[in-house]
Design an enzyme around this catalytic site. Structure first.
Site, PDB file in Angstrom:
ATOM      1  N   ASP A 124      -2.490  -7.993   3.059  1.00 47.72           N
ATOM      2  CA  ASP A 124      -3.597  -6.377   2.445  1.00 47.72           C
ATOM      3  C   ASP A 124      -4.360  -6.269   1.030  1.00 47.72           C
ATOM      4  O   ASP A 124      -3.496  -7.334   0.116  1.00 47.72           O
ATOM      5  CB  ASP A 124      -2.451  -5.688   2.495  1.00 47.72           C
ATOM      6  CG  ASP A 124      -2.769  -3.579   3.280  1.00 47.72           C
ATOM      7  OD1 ASP A 124      -4.210  -3.632   2.761  1.00 47.72           O
ATOM      8  OD2 ASP A 124      -2.343  -2.967   3.484  1.00 47.72           O
ATOM      9  N   CYS A 168       0.895  -0.871   0.176  1.00 47.90           N
ATOM     10  CA  CYS A 168       0.010  -0.235   0.233  1.00 47.90           C
ATOM     11  C   CYS A 168       1.191   1.673   0.165  1.00 47.90           C
ATOM     12  O   CYS A 168       0.088   2.682  -0.929  1.00 47.90           O
ATOM     13  CB  CYS A 168      -1.177  -0.107   1.224  1.00 47.90           C
ATOM     14  SG  CYS A 168      -2.385  -1.375   0.756  1.00 47.90           S
ATOM     15  N   ARG A 188     -10.578  -8.108   8.311  1.00 43.52           N
ATOM     16  CA  ARG A 188     -10.977  -6.980   8.905  1.00 43.52           C
ATOM     17  C   ARG A 188     -12.100  -6.507   8.001  1.00 43.52           C
ATOM     18  O   ARG A 188     -12.946  -7.032   6.704  1.00 43.52           O
ATOM     19  CB  ARG A 188     -10.182  -5.966   7.633  1.00 43.52           C
ATOM     20  CG  ARG A 188      -8.819  -6.004   8.021  1.00 43.52           C
ATOM     21  CD  ARG A 188      -8.921  -4.342   9.761  1.00 43.52           C
ATOM     22  NE  ARG A 188      -8.419  -3.500   9.234  1.00 43.52           N
ATOM     23  CZ  ARG A 188      -7.943  -2.783   8.242  1.00 43.52           C
ATOM     24  NH1 ARG A 188      -6.342  -3.040   8.266  1.00 43.52           N
ATOM     25  NH2 ARG A 188      -8.017  -1.291   7.394  1.00 43.52           N
ATOM     26  N   ASP A 245      -9.155   1.812   7.098  1.00 44.61           N
ATOM     27  CA  ASP A 245      -8.018   2.190   8.438  1.00 44.61           C
ATOM     28  C   ASP A 245      -8.676   3.012   9.747  1.00 44.61           C
ATOM     29  O   ASP A 245      -9.277   3.644   9.442  1.00 44.61           O
ATOM     30  CB  ASP A 245      -7.116   2.290   7.951  1.00 44.61           C
ATOM     31  CG  ASP A 245      -6.244   1.441   6.618  1.00 44.61           C
ATOM     32  OD1 ASP A 245      -6.642   0.741   7.095  1.00 44.61           O
ATOM     33  OD2 ASP A 245      -4.782   2.031   6.108  1.00 44.61           O
TER      34      ASP A 245
END
Ligand code: GLA
Length: 399
Positions: A164, A130, A218, A222
């Protein structure tokens, strides 16, 4: 005396009955679920700043011992994005950034293991991770390199992978997360798998089941170190309780406790809410400089016990009205944890009935306050005053 065929058949039938009972009893023993993961991750405190390096991470491992965090159940010391070198080596292997990790990742993992702790690493199910894209180059991601990267992780002694979602080239998420899950399993090393695709493809429907079989996924974007951000992630995650199963948990992102952007009252709410939701408890502050009050929050063993309860059930929100949230989590010993959260900016008087908590009316209960560490006997109903943004948390058991 010889057994007759009929008595043999009866014996076989009763044996089959015993086996069937044992099999149906196994879900109860499987209730000794792997609890949500606890540990540390550097991201919320350092992002990619230069202070993120092996000296810092070794210092964190030292603090786990000296501050009693390992004894409180925190196990993983995890490193996030920006640990890698800009390119793979000539054989296509990942390498650490030589400035941040001059001793290499294996040496860091060895150091952490020598403390009786576990080590976690980060990658992305994309062509690069990222952050940051510098001169158009990101850090190399795992897409298409799953087997090679998983083998590298295993050879370094990695115990945990956060995977991620950046630069995913729009390849189907299940495909991408399955490829790494299978590659990790193929190494033969147990590596906890933390799916981080921000809830974009409803991972609660698939990430906890084979073939992905992740320990957590998740459910949100964020978190940042503000009450508004914590609240947003809480609200997105709390309604997903039915998708969490023992050993497979919703992840509303890592803790901000101690980073300075919220009051201690708000940090206590953050920690209480994450615990009642059976969320991963990953400390996101620099333990080498943490203030005593924040450390006390992270070390509240009675709240941690709610998160880590072996039943492995996420608490259910039984009230969301007028800025008051009531969440109830059944616990292995038959007691119930209850969190009452005042989202509002004004103080509130709140009553919660025994029925709302799922307790029999007319019973006698021990009501233990998990923040003041005091207890009272009662009929299971709660009457409390809550400051703005505060959470009260109880463990209620039959007398
Ligand atoms: C994404 C993740 C974060 C963090 C950063 C690192 O935004 O959701 O938790 O890992 O990437 O770049």
């Amino acid at each position: 005396m010889m057994a007759s065929p009929a008595s043999l058949r009866r014996a076989a039938a009763s044996l089959a009955f015993v086996v069937a009972v044992a099999a149906s009893a196994s879900p109860a023993s499987a209730a000794q679920a792997t609890p949500p993961q606890m540990g540390f991750n550097n991201w919320n405190s350092t992002h990619c700043r230069d202070e993120f390096n092996e000296t810092m991470i070794r210092g964190i491992a030292d603090k786990f011992i000296s501050m009693g965090l390992r004894d409180a159940g925190y196990r993983y010391v995890n490193i996030d994005d920006c640990w890698a070198n800009w390119q793979r080596d000539k054989n296509g292997n990942l390498e650490p950034n030589p400035k941040r990790f001059p001793s290499g990742i294996k040496a860091l993992a060895d150091y952490i293991h020598a403390h009786g702790l576990k080590f976690g690493l980060y990658s992305s199910a994309g062509t690069s991770t990222c952050e940051p894209l510098q001169e158009n180059r990101g850090f190399p991601g795992g897409l298409g390199h799953e087997k090679q990267d998983a083998a590298t992780f295993a050879s370094w002694g990695v115990d945990y992978l956060k995977y991620d979602n950046c630069n995913n080239q729009k390849v189907d998420a299940r495909k991408r997360y399955t490829a790494m899950a299978e590659a990790l399993r193929a190494t033969g090393r147990p590596i906890f798998y933390s799916v981080c695709e921000w809830g974009e493809n409803k991972p609660w429907l698939w990430a906890g089941k084979p073939p992905v079989d992740a320990g957590s996924w998740r459910t949100t974007g964020d978190i940042s170190d503000s009450y508004a951000s914590m609240l947003k992630n809480f609200k997105q995650n709390v309604v997903l309780d039915r998708y969490a199963t023992p050993g497979h948990y919703n992840d509303p992102d890592m803790l901000e406790v101690g980073n300075g952007g919220m009051t201690d009252v708000e940090y206590k709410s953050h920690f209480s809410l994450w615990s009642i939701m059976a969320a991963p408890l990953l400390i996101g502050t620099d333990l080498r400089t943490i203030k005593p009050d924040a450390l006390q929050i992270l070390l509240n063993k009675e709240v941690i016990a709610v998160d880590q309860d072996p039943l492995g059930v996420q608490g259910k929100q039984v009230r969301d009205a007028d800025g008051i949230h009531v969440i109830v989590k059944p616990l292995k010993d038959g007691s119930r944890a209850v969190a009452v959260f005042n989202e509002a900016d004004t103080p509130r008087e709140v009553s919660v009935s025994a029925t709302e908590i799922g307790l029999k009316t007319g019973g006698s209960y021990n009501v233990r306050d998990l923040w003041t560490h005091t207890q009272e006997k009662g009929d299971g109903a709660l009457k409390l005053s809550l400051q703005p943004h505060a959470t009260a948390m109880y463990r209620i058991s039959t007398l």
